[in-house]
Design a protein around this motif. Structure first.
Motif, PDB file in Angstrom:
ATOM      1  N   SER A  16       0.833  -1.206   0.000  1.00 56.12           N
ATOM      2  CA  SER A  16       0.000   0.000   0.000  1.00 56.12           C
ATOM      3  C   SER A  16       0.866   1.254   0.000  1.00 56.12           C
ATOM      4  O   SER A  16       0.486   2.270  -0.586  1.00 56.12           O
ATOM      5  N   GLU A  17       2.028   1.198   0.633  1.00 60.91           N
ATOM      6  CA  GLU A  17       2.933   2.348   0.633  1.00 60.91           C
ATOM      7  C   GLU A  17       3.438   2.653  -0.774  1.00 60.91           C
ATOM      8  O   GLU A  17       3.806   3.778  -1.067  1.00 60.91           O
ATOM      9  N   GLU A  18       3.450   1.646  -1.636  1.00 64.73           N
ATOM     10  CA  GLU A  18       3.862   1.840  -3.030  1.00 64.73           C
ATOM     11  C   GLU A  18       2.695   2.303  -3.900  1.00 64.73           C
ATOM     12  O   GLU A  18       2.873   2.521  -5.097  1.00 64.73           O
ATOM     13  N   GLY A  19       1.507   2.441  -3.313  1.00 60.56           N
ATOM     14  CA  GLY A  19       0.369   2.990  -4.037  1.00 60.56           C
ATOM     15  C   GLY A  19      -0.697   1.996  -4.454  1.00 60.56           C
ATOM     16  O   GLY A  19      -1.718   2.385  -5.019  1.00 60.56           O
ATOM     17  N   ALA A  20      -0.487   0.722  -4.201  1.00 57.56           N
ATOM     18  CA  ALA A  20      -1.496  -0.274  -4.546  1.00 57.56           C
ATOM     19  C   ALA A  20      -2.598  -0.286  -3.494  1.00 57.56           C
ATOM     20  O   ALA A  20      -2.357  -0.033  -2.319  1.00 57.56           O
ATOM     21  N   GLU A  34      -7.369  -3.069  13.632  1.00 51.97           N
ATOM     22  CA  GLU A  34      -5.977  -2.808  14.003  1.00 51.97           C
ATOM     23  C   GLU A  34      -5.068  -2.875  12.771  1.00 51.97           C
ATOM     24  O   GLU A  34      -4.163  -2.057  12.620  1.00 51.97           O
ATOM     25  N   ALA A  35      -5.319  -3.855  11.896  1.00 55.29           N
ATOM     26  CA  ALA A  35      -4.504  -3.988  10.687  1.00 55.29           C
ATOM     27  C   ALA A  35      -4.691  -2.792   9.764  1.00 55.29           C
ATOM     28  O   ALA A  35      -3.728  -2.296   9.177  1.00 55.29           O
ATOM     29  N   VAL A  36      -5.925  -2.298   9.640  1.00 51.28           N
ATOM     30  CA  VAL A  36      -6.179  -1.122   8.806  1.00 51.28           C
ATOM     31  C   VAL A  36      -5.384   0.070   9.328  1.00 51.28           C
ATOM     32  O   VAL A  36      -4.751   0.792   8.557  1.00 51.28           O
ATOM     33  N   LYS A  37      -5.396   0.263  10.639  1.00 50.58           N
ATOM     34  CA  LYS A  37      -4.629   1.364  11.228  1.00 50.58           C
ATOM     35  C   LYS A  37      -3.134   1.191  10.970  1.00 50.58           C
ATOM     36  O   LYS A  37      -2.430   2.150  10.668  1.00 50.58           O
ATOM     37  N   ALA A  38      -2.642  -0.043  11.091  1.00 49.23           N
ATOM     38  CA  ALA A  38      -1.218  -0.308  10.900  1.00 49.23           C
ATOM     39  C   ALA A  38      -0.799  -0.130   9.441  1.00 49.23           C
ATOM     40  O   ALA A  38       0.285   0.378   9.164  1.00 49.23           O
ATOM     41  N   ILE A  39      -1.644  -0.560   8.528  1.00 50.55           N
ATOM     42  CA  ILE A  39      -1.330  -0.447   7.103  1.00 50.55           C
ATOM     43  C   ILE A  39      -1.404   1.006   6.675  1.00 50.55           C
ATOM     44  O   ILE A  39      -0.564   1.488   5.926  1.00 50.55           O
ATOM     45  N   GLY A  40      -2.418   1.699   7.145  1.00 51.72           N
ATOM     46  CA  GLY A  40      -2.483   3.145   6.960  1.00 51.72           C
ATOM     47  C   GLY A  40      -3.332   3.651   5.832  1.00 51.72           C
ATOM     48  O   GLY A  40      -4.263   4.388   6.045  1.00 51.72           O
ATOM     49  N   ARG A  41      -3.019   3.303   4.611  1.00 52.87           N
ATOM     50  CA  ARG A  41      -3.771   3.869   3.485  1.00 52.87           C
ATOM     51  C   ARG A  41      -3.950   2.801   2.423  1.00 52.87           C
ATOM     52  O   ARG A  41      -3.286   1.766   2.428  1.00 52.87           O
ATOM     53  N   GLU A  42      -4.828   3.102   1.496  1.00 47.80           N
ATOM     54  CA  GLU A  42      -5.082   2.191   0.378  1.00 47.80           C
ATOM     55  C   GLU A  42      -5.407   0.782   0.856  1.00 47.80           C
ATOM     56  O   GLU A  42      -4.876  -0.203   0.364  1.00 47.80           O
ATOM     57  N   VAL A  43      -6.317   0.695   1.831  1.00 49.60           N
ATOM     58  CA  VAL A  43      -6.680  -0.608   2.383  1.00 49.60           C
ATOM     59  C   VAL A  43      -8.181  -0.657   2.642  1.00 49.60           C
ATOM     60  O   VAL A  43      -8.772   0.309   3.098  1.00 49.60           O
ATOM     61  N   THR A  44      -8.776  -1.784   2.306  1.00 51.98           N
ATOM     62  CA  THR A  44     -10.175  -2.056   2.610  1.00 51.98           C
ATOM     63  C   THR A  44     -10.232  -3.371   3.368  1.00 51.98           C
ATOM     64  O   THR A  44      -9.667  -4.375   2.913  1.00 51.98           O
ATOM     65  N   ALA A  45     -10.875  -3.384   4.512  1.00 52.18           N
ATOM     66  CA  ALA A  45     -11.039  -4.600   5.306  1.00 52.18           C
ATOM     67  C   ALA A  45     -12.443  -5.142   5.088  1.00 52.18           C
ATOM     68  O   ALA A  45     -13.418  -4.397   5.116  1.00 52.18           O
ATOM     69  N   VAL A  46     -12.524  -6.442   4.863  1.00 49.44           N
ATOM     70  CA  VAL A  46     -13.807  -7.114   4.683  1.00 49.44           C
ATOM     71  C   VAL A  46     -13.847  -8.265   5.679  1.00 49.44           C
ATOM     72  O   VAL A  46     -13.086  -9.228   5.556  1.00 49.44           O
ATOM     73  N   GLN A  47     -14.726  -8.165   6.678  1.00 53.20           N
ATOM     74  CA  GLN A  47     -14.823  -9.192   7.703  1.00 53.20           C
ATOM     75  C   GLN A  47     -15.434 -10.445   7.093  1.00 53.20           C
ATOM     76  O   GLN A  47     -16.411 -10.380   6.348  1.00 53.20           O
ATOM     77  N   GLY A  48     -14.824 -11.601   7.387  1.00 51.97           N
ATOM     78  CA  GLY A  48     -15.370 -12.856   6.886  1.00 51.97           C
ATOM     79  C   GLY A  48     -14.474 -14.025   7.240  1.00 51.97           C
ATOM     80  O   GLY A  48     -13.343 -13.862   7.680  1.00 51.97           O
ATOM     81  N   ASP A  49     -14.997 -15.210   7.016  1.00 53.88           N
ATOM     82  CA  ASP A  49     -14.298 -16.456   7.295  1.00 53.88           C
ATOM     83  C   ASP A  49     -14.022 -17.139   5.959  1.00 53.88           C
ATOM     84  O   ASP A  49     -14.944 -17.396   5.185  1.00 53.88           O
ATOM     85  N   ALA A  50     -12.763 -17.455   5.687  1.00 53.06           N
ATOM     86  CA  ALA A  50     -12.387 -18.081   4.415  1.00 53.06           C
ATOM     87  C   ALA A  50     -13.019 -19.459   4.238  1.00 53.06           C
ATOM     88  O   ALA A  50     -13.086 -19.972   3.126  1.00 53.06           O
TER      89      ALA A  50
END
Length: 96
Positions: A16-20, A34-50
């Motif tokens: 994400s830091e490279e713009g993806a 927590e992961a969204v905060k750590a990653i910072g930008r260009e991130v979408t979290a989708v709650q679910g079970d694989a």
């Protein structure tokens, strides 16, 4: 100050830091937040079970709607425990 990341969230951060734009998924919303905060930008979290096909369908629909397609897929799941593999109920002696 850098935020420590698990192996599952360590890859999306530099990407994400490279713009993806990255999509992350997991069962626990708190961990995703927590992961969204750590990653910072260009991130979408989708709650679910694989393991839940409806959750995978929802993830696919979200990615399709927001970005159209996936360029790179990184799958990181699981958790290990110390001990002998033979002691786990899923272990079969016929397995390599």
């Amino acid at each position: 100050m850098p935020v420590p990341l698990s192996s599952g969230s360590a890859v999306p951060r530099p990407v994400s830091e490279e713009g993806a734009h990255v999509f992350i998924t997991g069962r626990r919303q708190e961990a995703l937040d927590e992961a969204v905060k750590a990653i910072g930008r260009e991130v979408t979290a989708v709650q679910g079970d694989a393991a839940d096909l409806a959750d995978l369908d929802r993830l696919y629909e979200t990615v399709s709607r927001e970005k159209g397609s996936i360029d790179v897929l990184w799958a990181s799941a699981g958790m290990g425990e110390p001990g002998k593999r033979e002691s786990h109920p899923w272990w079969s002696r016929s397995s390599p």
